[in-house]
Design an enzyme around this catalytic site. Structure first.
Site, mmCIF file in Angstrom:
data_model
loop_
_atom_site.group_PDB
_atom_site.id
_atom_site.type_symbol
_atom_site.label_atom_id
_atom_site.label_comp_id
_atom_site.label_asym_id
_atom_site.label_seq_id
_atom_site.Cartn_x
_atom_site.Cartn_y
_atom_site.Cartn_z
ATOM 1 N N TYR A 1 0.870 -1.184 0.000
ATOM 2 C CA TYR A 1 0.000 0.000 0.000
ATOM 3 C C TYR A 1 0.902 1.228 0.000
ATOM 4 C CZ TYR A 1 -3.615 3.137 2.077
ATOM 5 O OH TYR A 1 -4.501 4.152 2.363
ATOM 6 N N ILE B 1 7.484 2.223 2.815
ATOM 7 C CA ILE B 1 6.577 1.233 2.224
ATOM 8 C C ILE B 1 6.965 -0.170 2.670
ATOM 9 C CG2 ILE B 1 5.617 0.303 0.106
ATOM 10 C CD1 ILE B 1 4.876 3.265 0.813
ATOM 11 N N GLY C 1 -10.712 -0.160 8.886
ATOM 12 C CA GLY C 1 -10.407 -1.579 9.085
ATOM 13 C C GLY C 1 -8.942 -1.812 9.377
ATOM 14 N N ARG D 1 11.088 -18.701 37.764
ATOM 15 C CA ARG D 1 12.170 -17.873 38.304
ATOM 16 C C ARG D 1 12.013 -17.735 39.813
ATOM 17 N NH1 ARG D 1 17.307 -16.011 38.196
ATOM 18 N NH2 ARG D 1 17.462 -13.761 38.590
ATOM 19 N N GLY E 1 13.238 -9.031 34.171
ATOM 20 C CA GLY E 1 14.533 -8.550 34.619
ATOM 21 C C GLY E 1 15.526 -8.500 33.470
ATOM 22 N N GLU F 1 -0.958 3.628 10.195
ATOM 23 C CA GLU F 1 -2.422 3.645 10.016
ATOM 24 C C GLU F 1 -3.027 4.913 10.641
ATOM 25 O OE1 GLU F 1 -3.572 1.683 8.027
ATOM 26 O OE2 GLU F 1 -2.795 -0.352 8.208
#
Length: 380
Positions: free
Chosen positions: A122, A156, A239, A266, A338, A362
């Site tokens: 696009y 792009i 959309g 952990r 961490g 967008e």
């Protein structure tokens, strides 16, 4: 009010998730290191119908709702948000072509577009026109054979990688009414590309400038009507904003899931760190924020599917809220890991880098605020 997904929607999510975990997640770090996504992946995704998520059945598409599509992108982004977001771009282009291309152009290109044998990019943004997209300068001069293109597109995704480019170009006066949409195939004389951009995240997506130097295309590659291109471009953005929000949501959910697993293993001060109440509160906050984001996103998608008059405002609000929530959550996930969170082996730092750009593309989140504020003021 029913918040439950239907059996079909659950099946769509599960299919996308399973595909992503098997075919994308194990390779995402290597693709990032390579700076590219194997072209062989796309036809596999196309076999699932994901190359034409909301293209009409008449054109051979899946004809899913926008809500259905967000489920696909949420699930795939759990494997890699960079790959999922690139698929979103292709689908935005495919929907534009389905809606506005004439029958001859669709007959020629859509079968390969839908199967993802043709991957689309696009092309709207230019070096001097980002948020002010209507100021674009790339020009298409009409000739006896078609159009001659001159100009440059910037940032792009798929530049130099994709098989074709859906481009917004100026065919008339300044401003949005002088913009048209054209389809430019890879290999067209006069089409070239800049060097690959070195990016913070989305590293598996090749990104480059797309350049036109007396690039000649046939008249049949005009998409729709001259002068309506900016309208076409904007119609796809609601959309697209939902999709990119879904990519943030899925990746952040994956980060939280990884963090829960890590914290159970952990140990510090004689117990697993998920037993410390201060850290449990952080986990609770992340869960609350992700569930709120998910509900908000699905409400906005429902409004878009149902043609609600405030759908654009809700898409903008959801995009802003969900992308910022996603980035906040994965940043906290890194903190809870961490020092290990800072290492590539644990996968969290990649999510932090990949999700940051979702607040920019967008439409920046600043522009989302503009959209919301304008509609608030207009409704007084």
């Amino acid at each position: 009010m029913d918040f439950a997904l239907s059996e079909e929607q659950t099946a769509i999510f599960d299919m996308a998730h399973a595909f992503g975990q098997e075919n994308i997640a194990p390779f995402a770090r290597q693709w990032e290191a390579d700076g590219t996504i194997p072209k062989t992946l796309w036809p596999q995704i196309g076999e699932l119908g994901f190359g034409a998520l909301y293209v009409s059945e008449e054109s051979g598409g899946s004809n899913l709702t926008r809500l259905d599509a967000t489920l696909v992108f949420e699930a795939l982004s759990m494997a890699c948000p960079s790959v999922a977001a690139f698929l979103s771009i292709h689908n935005m282009c495919a929907k534009m072509l389905d809606n506005f291309a004439d029958d001859d152009l669709k007959a020629r290109i859509m079968p390969d577009v839908l199967s993802l044998n043709t991957v689309l990019s696009y092309c709207l943004t230019e070096p001097g026109s980002g948020s002010d997209a209507a100021a674009l300068k790339t020009r298409a001069e009409r000739t006896n054979e078609g159009y001659t293109l001159n100009g440059t597109k910037a940032f792009i995704s798929g530049g130099g990688y994709s098989d074709a480019y859906v481009c917004m170009v100026r065919t008339g006066q300044d401003g949005p009414k002088g913009i048209s949409t054209v389809y430019v195939e890879d290999g067209t004389p006069g089409l070239s590309f800049g060097a690959l951009e070195q990016k913070m995240g989305w590293k598996s997506q090749p990104t480059a400038q797309v350049q036109f130097d007396d690039c000649k295309i046939p008249a049949g590659n005009l998409v729709g009507t001259e002068g309506d291109g900016f309208k076409y471009a904007m119609m796809g953005l609601d959309g697209g904003r939902l999709n990119i929000a879904a990519c943030s949501l899925g990746a952040a959910q994956a980060g939280l899931d990884m963090t829960l697993q890590y914290m159970s293993e952990r140990k510090a001060f004689g117990q697993s760190i998920d037993q410390f109440q201060a850290l449990q509160f952080r986990l609770a906050d992340m869960e609350i924020e992700l569930q709120a984001a998910r509900t908000f996103l699905r409400q906005a998608a429902w409004k878009l599917d149902n043609g609600a008059p405030d759908a654009t405002k809700f898409c903008a609000m959801a995009k802003k809220f969900v992308t910022e929530t996603g980035s906040k959550v994965v940043d906290q996930c890194l903190q809870l890991h961490g020092g290990y969170g800072y290492l590539a082996d644990y996968g969290i730092e990649k999510l932090v880098r990949d999700l940051r750009v979702h607040q920019i593309l967008e439409g920046t989140n600043e522009i989302m605020r503009v959209i919301v504020a304008r509609q608030l003021l207009a409704s007084r």
